[in-house]
Scaffold this motif. Structure first.
Motif, PDB file in Angstrom:
ATOM      1  N   GLN A 275      29.080  50.456-136.532  1.00 57.41           N
ATOM      2  CA  GLN A 275      29.380  50.209-135.119  1.00 57.41           C
ATOM      3  C   GLN A 275      28.833  51.345-134.273  1.00 57.41           C
ATOM      4  N   TRP A 276      28.399  51.005-133.054  1.00 55.40           N
ATOM      5  CA  TRP A 276      27.854  51.993-132.135  1.00 55.40           C
ATOM      6  C   TRP A 276      28.348  51.689-130.727  1.00 55.40           C
ATOM      7  N   HIS A 277      28.188  52.641-129.821  1.00 56.82           N
ATOM      8  CA  HIS A 277      28.675  52.472-128.453  1.00 56.82           C
ATOM      9  C   HIS A 277      27.831  51.435-127.723  1.00 56.82           C
ATOM     10  N   LYS A 278      28.494  50.620-126.919  1.00 56.17           N
ATOM     11  CA  LYS A 278      27.796  49.534-126.220  1.00 56.17           C
ATOM     12  C   LYS A 278      26.695  50.038-125.293  1.00 56.17           C
ATOM     13  N   HIS A 279      26.834  51.267-124.782  1.00 47.62           N
ATOM     14  CA  HIS A 279      25.811  51.794-123.880  1.00 47.62           C
ATOM     15  C   HIS A 279      24.603  52.358-124.638  1.00 47.62           C
ATOM     16  N   ARG A 280      24.647  52.344-125.979  1.00 46.66           N
ATOM     17  CA  ARG A 280      23.565  52.948-126.747  1.00 46.66           C
ATOM     18  C   ARG A 280      22.824  51.925-127.592  1.00 46.66           C
ATOM     19  N   THR A 281      22.989  50.667-127.266  1.00 45.06           N
ATOM     20  CA  THR A 281      22.272  49.623-128.002  1.00 45.06           C
ATOM     21  C   THR A 281      20.754  49.784-127.876  1.00 45.06           C
ATOM     22  N   ALA A 282      20.289  50.255-126.720  1.00 45.23           N
ATOM     23  CA  ALA A 282      18.845  50.412-126.490  1.00 45.23           C
ATOM     24  C   ALA A 282      18.299  51.724-127.053  1.00 45.23           C
ATOM     25  N   ASP A 283      19.118  52.529-127.663  1.00 40.58           N
ATOM     26  CA  ASP A 283      18.677  53.804-128.227  1.00 40.58           C
ATOM     27  C   ASP A 283      17.789  53.533-129.439  1.00 40.58           C
ATOM     28  N   ALA A 284      16.507  53.824-129.315  1.00 42.93           N
ATOM     29  CA  ALA A 284      15.549  53.516-130.384  1.00 42.93           C
ATOM     30  C   ALA A 284      15.843  54.300-131.654  1.00 42.93           C
ATOM     31  N   GLY A 285      16.324  55.532-131.510  1.00 40.55           N
ATOM     32  CA  GLY A 285      16.656  56.335-132.686  1.00 40.55           C
ATOM     33  C   GLY A 285      17.806  55.738-133.468  1.00 40.55           C
ATOM     34  N   LEU A 286      18.844  55.291-132.771  1.00 41.62           N
ATOM     35  CA  LEU A 286      19.974  54.670-133.462  1.00 41.62           C
ATOM     36  C   LEU A 286      19.577  53.330-134.074  1.00 41.62           C
ATOM     37  N   ALA A 287      18.711  52.579-133.395  1.00 40.88           N
ATOM     38  CA  ALA A 287      18.235  51.313-133.959  1.00 40.88           C
ATOM     39  C   ALA A 287      17.482  51.569-135.266  1.00 40.88           C
ATOM     40  N   TRP A 288      16.659  52.626-135.284  1.00 46.57           N
ATOM     41  CA  TRP A 288      15.922  52.981-136.508  1.00 46.57           C
ATOM     42  C   TRP A 288      16.899  53.379-137.616  1.00 46.57           C
TER      43      TRP A 288
END
Length: 311
Positions: A275-288
């Motif tokens: 799970q991740w914060h809703k405001h960080r869905t677009a964070d490319a590093g977290l997506a990777w």
């Protein structure tokens, strides 16, 4: 900069004060002197016409006004941080970023070695901060104390996105010289045995214990521990039984003199989730990084299937 006559720099101080409930710790958190933080608190009290924090014994407690402000202020700051810090692209080989993951020791022992190997191969300069499981894990996301939570689906917050990484079954482990190790494990013998039970996250019940409570049965708990990983070893030399995640039990069997048995109760699977914060869905590093978690699950289970010992 001011908004409705409020110095917006004070929002950072307010967030630290409400999170830490201590002037000295809040000052340390945002790299201010204690006197500067005291001055910030005085200005905040004047603006909101409220004490915000009051001394109760040796601790400072939030006023009702402060409780109403805490989540809203944190949400604003996380949204700003996510907007400012998120890069349009993420290049793993060039990154020196640090990722903070909240994990249980089950995840630490089973999945994380495979995650770290993948990350190291693609991004050797990335740093990984593995933090222990805590009660109310969603607060770690909302305080920006963790980038990702790896927790059972039942503990996820409805306020933030999540996806399932793996399904996990539970099993029983016993010392291989215990009486029950050489006889069929029935519902009655299971419930009559002495049990080792895990209470992770500051004493909160583990998911499997919650499942048992829903069945309306009780066990004779003789040992409690905070560690999932220790449970298989703790049965050695005793007649006790521990219920353990099957992947963890399979790893432990390579090291400890234990046997694995099916749980003689209807036990649903655990759905381990990221799970991740809703405001960080677009964070490319977290997506990777989430992709590395998904691929590491495949690697982990492929290795286990090739090297598993027959039961």
């Amino acid at each position: 900069m001011r908004f409705n006559k409020l110095d917006l720099n004070l929002l950072v101080a307010l967030d630290a004060l409400l999170s830490e409930r201590s002037i000295s710790r809040a000052a340390e958190r945002v790299h201010l002197s204690q006197s500067a933080m005291s001055n910030a608190l005085a200005r905040l009290r004047e603006y909101f016409n409220d004490d915000l924090l009051v001394q109760v014994g040796r601790k400072m407690e939030q006023t009702p006004r402060a409780e109403g402000l805490a989540n809203a202020v944190r949400d604003v700051l996380v949204r700003i941080e996510a907007t400012v810090s998120t890069q349009p692209a993420f290049v793993p080989a060039d990154s020196t970023r640090e990722f903070r993951l909240l994990v249980s020791d089950y995840t630490l022992m089973t999945l994380m070695p495979h995650v770290l190997a993948r990350v190291y191969d693609a991004a050797p300069n990335i740093r990984i901060d593995l933090r222990p499981q805590v009660a109310h894990p969603e607060r770690a996301l909302e305080r920006a104390d963790a980038d990702l939570l790896i927790i059972p689906r039942e503990y996820c917050s409805d306020a933030h996105p999540a996806e399932t990484l793996l399904d996990e079954q539970f099993c029983c482990v016993l010392w291989d010289r215990a009486t029950l190790a050489s006889t069929p494990l029935t519902r009655e013998s299971y419930l009559d045995a002495g049990h080792i039970v895990v209470l992770p996250g500051q004493g909160q019940p583990a998911l499997e214990d919650w499942f048992v409570q829903r069945l309306g049965v009780s066990r004779r708990v003789e040992v409690t521990t905070y560690s999932f990983a220790a449970s298989p070893q703790l049965v050695v030399g005793t007649q006790r039984i521990a219920r353990v995640h099957r992947r963890l039990a399979t790893l432990a069997q390579r090291r400890d003199p234990i046997v694995i048995r099916d749980v003689p109760l209807p036990m649903p699977a655990m759905h381990q989730t990221v799970q991740w914060h809703k405001h960080r869905t677009a964070d490319a590093g977290l997506a990777w990084l989430r992709e590395q978690l998904r691929l590491a699950v495949i690697t982990m289970d492929d290795i286990a299937s090739c090297g598993a010992h027959p039961q």
